[in-house]
Scaffold this motif. Structure first.
Motif, PDB file in Angstrom:
ATOM      1  N   GLY A  13      45.646 -21.698  36.327  1.00 22.50           N
ATOM      2  CA  GLY A  13      46.014 -21.313  37.743  1.00 22.50           C
ATOM      3  C   GLY A  13      47.074 -19.431  36.990  1.00 22.50           C
ATOM      4  N   PHE A  14      46.911 -19.700  35.726  1.00 18.12           N
ATOM      5  CA  PHE A  14      48.187 -18.062  35.199  1.00 18.12           C
ATOM      6  C   PHE A  14      46.767 -17.483  34.704  1.00 18.12           C
ATOM      7  CE2 PHE A  14      48.375 -15.600  31.648  1.00 18.12           C
ATOM      8  CZ  PHE A  14      50.073 -15.207  31.459  1.00 18.12           C
ATOM      9  N   PRO A  32      37.076 -25.188  37.812  1.00 18.61           N
ATOM     10  CA  PRO A  32      36.638 -26.361  37.487  1.00 18.61           C
ATOM     11  C   PRO A  32      37.864 -27.368  36.920  1.00 18.61           C
ATOM     12  CG  PRO A  32      35.083 -23.916  36.963  1.00 18.61           C
ATOM     13  CD  PRO A  32      36.482 -24.295  38.250  1.00 18.61           C
ATOM     14  N   ALA A  33      39.205 -26.155  36.947  1.00 20.86           N
ATOM     15  CA  ALA A  33      40.446 -26.645  35.929  1.00 20.86           C
ATOM     16  C   ALA A  33      40.737 -28.388  36.291  1.00 20.86           C
ATOM     17  CB  ALA A  33      41.099 -26.117  35.665  1.00 20.86           C
ATOM     18  N   LEU A  34      41.034 -28.153  38.343  1.00 22.90           N
ATOM     19  CA  LEU A  34      40.854 -29.106  38.491  1.00 22.90           C
ATOM     20  C   LEU A  34      39.682 -30.264  39.109  1.00 22.90           C
ATOM     21  CD1 LEU A  34      41.749 -27.281  42.464  1.00 22.90           C
ATOM     22  CD2 LEU A  34      43.798 -28.484  40.851  1.00 22.90           C
ATOM     23  N   VAL A  39      40.332 -34.303  39.654  1.00 23.92           N
ATOM     24  CA  VAL A  39      40.703 -33.924  41.305  1.00 23.92           C
ATOM     25  C   VAL A  39      38.483 -34.172  41.926  1.00 23.92           C
ATOM     26  CG1 VAL A  39      40.844 -32.851  43.205  1.00 23.92           C
ATOM     27  CG2 VAL A  39      42.495 -32.678  41.497  1.00 23.92           C
ATOM     28  N   PRO A  40      38.389 -35.127  42.745  1.00 22.80           N
ATOM     29  CA  PRO A  40      36.960 -35.107  43.258  1.00 22.80           C
ATOM     30  C   PRO A  40      36.709 -33.374  43.198  1.00 22.80           C
ATOM     31  CG  PRO A  40      38.575 -36.804  44.507  1.00 22.80           C
ATOM     32  CD  PRO A  40      39.221 -36.061  43.403  1.00 22.80           C
ATOM     33  N   ALA A  41      35.433 -33.774  43.650  1.00 20.51           N
ATOM     34  CA  ALA A  41      34.846 -32.308  44.345  1.00 20.51           C
ATOM     35  C   ALA A  41      35.715 -31.708  44.954  1.00 20.51           C
ATOM     36  CB  ALA A  41      33.546 -32.108  43.651  1.00 20.51           C
ATOM     37  N   ILE A  42      35.330 -32.321  46.411  1.00 18.24           N
ATOM     38  CA  ILE A  42      35.585 -31.306  47.990  1.00 18.24           C
ATOM     39  C   ILE A  42      37.007 -31.367  48.197  1.00 18.24           C
ATOM     40  CG2 ILE A  42      35.405 -31.915  49.823  1.00 18.24           C
ATOM     41  CD1 ILE A  42      32.781 -33.148  49.769  1.00 18.24           C
ATOM     42  N   PRO A  43      38.201 -32.149  47.144  1.00 18.31           N
ATOM     43  CA  PRO A  43      40.204 -31.651  47.696  1.00 18.31           C
ATOM     44  C   PRO A  43      39.901 -30.718  46.089  1.00 18.31           C
ATOM     45  CG  PRO A  43      39.731 -34.141  47.769  1.00 18.31           C
ATOM     46  CD  PRO A  43      38.033 -33.323  47.155  1.00 18.31           C
ATOM     47  N   PRO A 202      50.615 -31.646  44.864  1.00 17.81           N
ATOM     48  CA  PRO A 202      51.569 -30.844  43.219  1.00 17.81           C
ATOM     49  C   PRO A 202      50.466 -30.009  42.646  1.00 17.81           C
ATOM     50  CG  PRO A 202      51.626 -33.635  43.741  1.00 17.81           C
ATOM     51  CD  PRO A 202      50.960 -33.068  45.314  1.00 17.81           C
ATOM     52  N   GLN A 203      49.773 -30.163  42.882  1.00 17.43           N
ATOM     53  CA  GLN A 203      48.413 -29.612  41.962  1.00 17.43           C
ATOM     54  C   GLN A 203      48.418 -28.515  42.508  1.00 17.43           C
ATOM     55  OE1 GLN A 203      48.154 -32.245  42.365  1.00 17.43           O
ATOM     56  NE2 GLN A 203      46.666 -33.754  41.057  1.00 17.43           N
ATOM     57  N   ALA A 204      48.200 -27.921  43.812  1.00 21.28           N
ATOM     58  CA  ALA A 204      47.906 -26.761  44.174  1.00 21.28           C
ATOM     59  C   ALA A 204      48.725 -26.465  44.046  1.00 21.28           C
ATOM     60  CB  ALA A 204      48.097 -26.633  46.288  1.00 21.28           C
ATOM     61  N   LEU A 205      50.355 -26.337  44.358  1.00 18.76           N
ATOM     62  CA  LEU A 205      51.857 -25.980  43.561  1.00 18.76           C
ATOM     63  C   LEU A 205      51.537 -25.170  42.973  1.00 18.76           C
ATOM     64  CD1 LEU A 205      54.175 -27.361  46.302  1.00 18.76           C
ATOM     65  CD2 LEU A 205      53.218 -25.439  46.549  1.00 18.76           C
ATOM     66  N   LEU A 206      51.970 -25.818  41.831  1.00 18.96           N
ATOM     67  CA  LEU A 206      52.117 -25.919  40.310  1.00 18.96           C
ATOM     68  C   LEU A 206      50.968 -24.275  39.738  1.00 18.96           C
ATOM     69  CD1 LEU A 206      52.764 -26.528  37.607  1.00 18.96           C
ATOM     70  CD2 LEU A 206      50.651 -27.928  37.690  1.00 18.96           C
TER      71      LEU A 206
END
Length: 250
Positions: A13-14, A32-34, A39-43, A202-206
Motif C-alpha cells: 500500500g505504501f 498481487p499483494a492481496l 485473498v481470492p482473485a475477485i475479492p 481490514p485489508q482494504a483499510l490497512l
C-alpha cells in the motif's frame, strides 16, 4: 491476518501510494499483494479498488479550477458515463466465475503493463486523430469506464488517450477529467462491491492508510527522483506479476 500479511499489505500500500503520486500504476502492487496474502482473485481486485480510489479524489481536487471552467454539459456527460461504466464493470466482475477471472488476470496485467509502457505513444497517437463525437464518443467512453470498473490497471493512460480523441487538448484539464472520472467510476465500483459483500475491509483499510502515507512521501520524492526511473520500476513489476500469475494458472 498474520504478521507477514500485515507487513506485506502495508508495504504494498505504501509503495503503491508513492508510485501513484509520481507515475501511476500502484494497482500493480496492491492486487498481487492481496492475492499473495490469501485473498481470492475477485475479492482481491475489489479490495484493491477500495485501497487506491481515495487518491483519485485528491488528484481531482488539485485541478478543481480547470474542472470548473470545463463545459458543464460535457462534464456531466463524462461523469454520468463514469458512474454507469463503473457499475456495469463491477457487475461484470461479480458474474465472472472465479476460475475464468483467474485465467484472465495474466492477460489483464499484461495489457495494463503494455498500456503503461507505451502510454506516451498512445497519447501522441490519440492527439493526431480527428475529434471523436456523437455516439462513437459516447460508446468509447462507456467501454473505457466499464474496463475501469472491471479492472482498472492502466486506466489513467487509457482515459488520457480517450480524452485526446474527444478533443480535449489542455493537459491540466485532461488530468483533472482523468482523476475525476477515475474517482467517480471507482466509487461506483466500490459501492457495488460493498453491497455484494466481497470486500475484505481490514485489508482494504490497512492499505488505504499506508497508501495515503505513501502518497505524501511520493509527492516529496517526486522532486528528487526521476519519473522515468519510477516508470521503469512499475513496468518491471508489471512484467514480473504477469509472468507470476501466468504460471499460477498453469
Amino acid at each position: 491476518m498474520t504478521i507477514f500479511e500485515i507487513c506485506l499489505l502495508t508495504s504494498a500500500g505504501f509503495l503503491a501510494g508513492v508510485i501513484n503520486a509520481i507515475a501511476g500504476g500502484g494497482s500493480f502492487l496492491t492486487f498481487p499483494a492481496l492475492v499473495f496474502a490469501g485473498v481470492p482473485a475477485i475479492p482481491a481486485n475489489a479490495t484493491s479498488a477500495v485501497a487506491v480510489f481515495p487518491g483519485y479524489l485528491s488528484g481531482a481536487l488539485g485541478f478543481l479550477d480547470e474542472l470548473r471552467v470545463y463545459p458543464r454539459r460535457h462534464l456531466s456527460a463524462l461523469l454520468g458515463l463514469s458512474v454507469l461504466g463503473g457499475v456495469l464493470g463491477s457487475l461484470l466482475l461479480l458474474v465472472t466465475p472465479a476460475t475464468v477471472f483467474s485465467a484472465v488476470v495474466p492477460w489483464l496485467l499484461g495489457f495494463a503493463t503494455l498500456v503503461f509502457a507505451v502510454g506516451k505513444r498512445i497519447s501522441n497517437w490519440a492527439e493526431r486523430r480527428s475529434q471523436t463525437t456523437g455516439n462513437l464518443g459516447t460508446l468509447s467512453t462507456l467501454i473505457v469506464c466499464i474496463y475501469g470498473g472491471y479492472f482498472n490497471g492502466g486506466l489513467g493512460i487509457i482515459l488520457l488517450a480517450l480524452l485526446s480523441t474527444l478533443g480535449v487538448r489542455d493537459l491540466n484539464v485532461m488530468n483533472g477529467l482523468k482523476n475525476a472520472m477515475s474517482f467517480i467510476l471507482s466509487a461506483a465500483s466500490v459501492v457495488t462491491f460493498a453491497l455484494a459483500g466481497i470486500i475484505y475491509w481490514p485489508q482494504a483499510l490497512l492499505m488505504m492508510v499506508s497508501a495515503t502515507v505513501g502518497g505524501y512521501c511520493g509527492a516529496l520524492l517526486a522532486r528528487r527522483l526521476s519519473a522515468r526511473v519510477i516508470r521503469s520500476i512499475v513496468i518491471c513489476v508489471g512484467v514480473a506479476m504477469t509472468i507470476v500469475f501466468t504460471f499460477r494458472t498453469i
